[in-house]
Design a protein around this motif. Structure first.
Motif, mmCIF file in Angstrom:
data_model
loop_
_atom_site.group_PDB
_atom_site.id
_atom_site.type_symbol
_atom_site.label_atom_id
_atom_site.label_comp_id
_atom_site.label_asym_id
_atom_site.label_seq_id
_atom_site.Cartn_x
_atom_site.Cartn_y
_atom_site.Cartn_z
ATOM 1 N N TYR A 27 -5.622 -4.207 -13.066
ATOM 2 C CA TYR A 27 -5.119 -5.145 -12.116
ATOM 3 C C TYR A 27 -5.160 -6.462 -12.454
ATOM 4 O O TYR A 27 -4.256 -7.350 -12.033
ATOM 5 C CB TYR A 27 -6.221 -4.837 -10.604
ATOM 6 N N LEU A 43 -8.961 -11.015 -9.990
ATOM 7 C CA LEU A 43 -9.084 -10.711 -8.509
ATOM 8 C C LEU A 43 -10.192 -11.524 -7.904
ATOM 9 O O LEU A 43 -10.997 -12.130 -8.319
ATOM 10 C CB LEU A 43 -8.784 -9.402 -8.108
ATOM 11 N N THR A 44 -10.079 -11.393 -6.464
ATOM 12 C CA THR A 44 -11.406 -11.971 -5.536
ATOM 13 C C THR A 44 -11.973 -10.519 -5.128
ATOM 14 O O THR A 44 -11.071 -9.577 -5.081
ATOM 15 C CB THR A 44 -10.884 -12.805 -4.853
ATOM 16 N N HIS A 88 -8.508 -5.254 0.079
ATOM 17 C CA HIS A 88 -7.198 -4.797 0.203
ATOM 18 C C HIS A 88 -6.873 -3.506 -0.687
ATOM 19 O O HIS A 88 -6.279 -2.675 -0.192
ATOM 20 C CB HIS A 88 -6.335 -6.027 -0.105
ATOM 21 N N TYR A 89 -7.271 -3.685 -1.923
ATOM 22 C CA TYR A 89 -7.064 -2.526 -2.861
ATOM 23 C C TYR A 89 -7.600 -1.286 -2.317
ATOM 24 O O TYR A 89 -6.902 -0.070 -2.585
ATOM 25 C CB TYR A 89 -7.333 -2.906 -4.232
ATOM 26 N N SER A 120 -9.780 -9.304 -2.595
ATOM 27 C CA SER A 120 -8.562 -8.425 -3.230
ATOM 28 C C SER A 120 -8.997 -7.367 -3.394
ATOM 29 O O SER A 120 -8.333 -6.035 -3.145
ATOM 30 C CB SER A 120 -8.235 -8.943 -4.813
#
Length: 172
Positions: free
Chosen positions: A137, A140-141, A147-148, A144
């Motif tokens: 991926y 990210l945070t 959401h994933y 994130s």
């Protein structure tokens, strides 16, 4: 105006995640008992990994615990950790998904999702903005990752519906 990075987690995302265990059980229960370990001749078009219905729920349980719990913990505790992607097919073989007891899987998953929701409740904007590198991926945070995970949930609901379609088509 609140910037996305300073906002709390999206309420619709949190609601979808909280409701997912119920939906997963309902979708699984729609699969005929005779087809819970059934696999189609072709997996073309499946929106999730290529697991039987029983394999789908085992995978969701394992990714929650061995994947996302660890990813959330490490992102909160470490400076920009590298988060491993898990090979679900290796887990399937190692853990014998085909012989799993669905009710035990659901009980373990409900407990795991409750833990996830607890981990996410009350996170500050600073915590949600913490960064990591996730294999496959990229950067990210923590937001994130949430959401994933929600996206992963939806993929497996779609995978069960896809299997229902294939089961019905195989009877035609």
């Amino acid at each position: 105006m609140t910037t996305p990075a300073a906002a709390p987690l999206n309420p619709a995302t949190l609601q979808a995640m909280a409701d997912f265990p119920r939906q997963l059980e309902q979708f699984y229960e729609a699969i005929p008992e005779s087809h819970r370990n059934w696999t189609p001749a072709s997996w073309e078009g499946i929106p999730s990994e290529t697991f039987s219905a029983l394999g789908q729920i085992c995978h969701v349980r394992d990714i929650e615990v061995d994947g996302y719990h660890l990813r959330f913990e490490r992102t909160l505790a470490e400076a920009n950790p590298v988060l491993a992607s898990l090979d679900g097919y290796v887990l399937e073989k190692e853990r014998g998904y085909a012989a799993a007891d669905a009710q035990e899987v659901f009980a373990a998953f409900r407990a795991a999702r409750a833990k996830t929701m607890g981990m996410l409740s009350g996170l500050t904007p600073d915590a949600l903005a913490r960064t990591a590198e996730f294999e496959g991926y990229g950067a990210l945070t923590l937001r994130s990752l949430v959401h994933y995970l929600c996206s992963h949930d939806q993929q497996h609901l779609a995978g069960l519906q896809w299997l229902l379609g294939k089961i019905d088509a195989s009877r035609a």
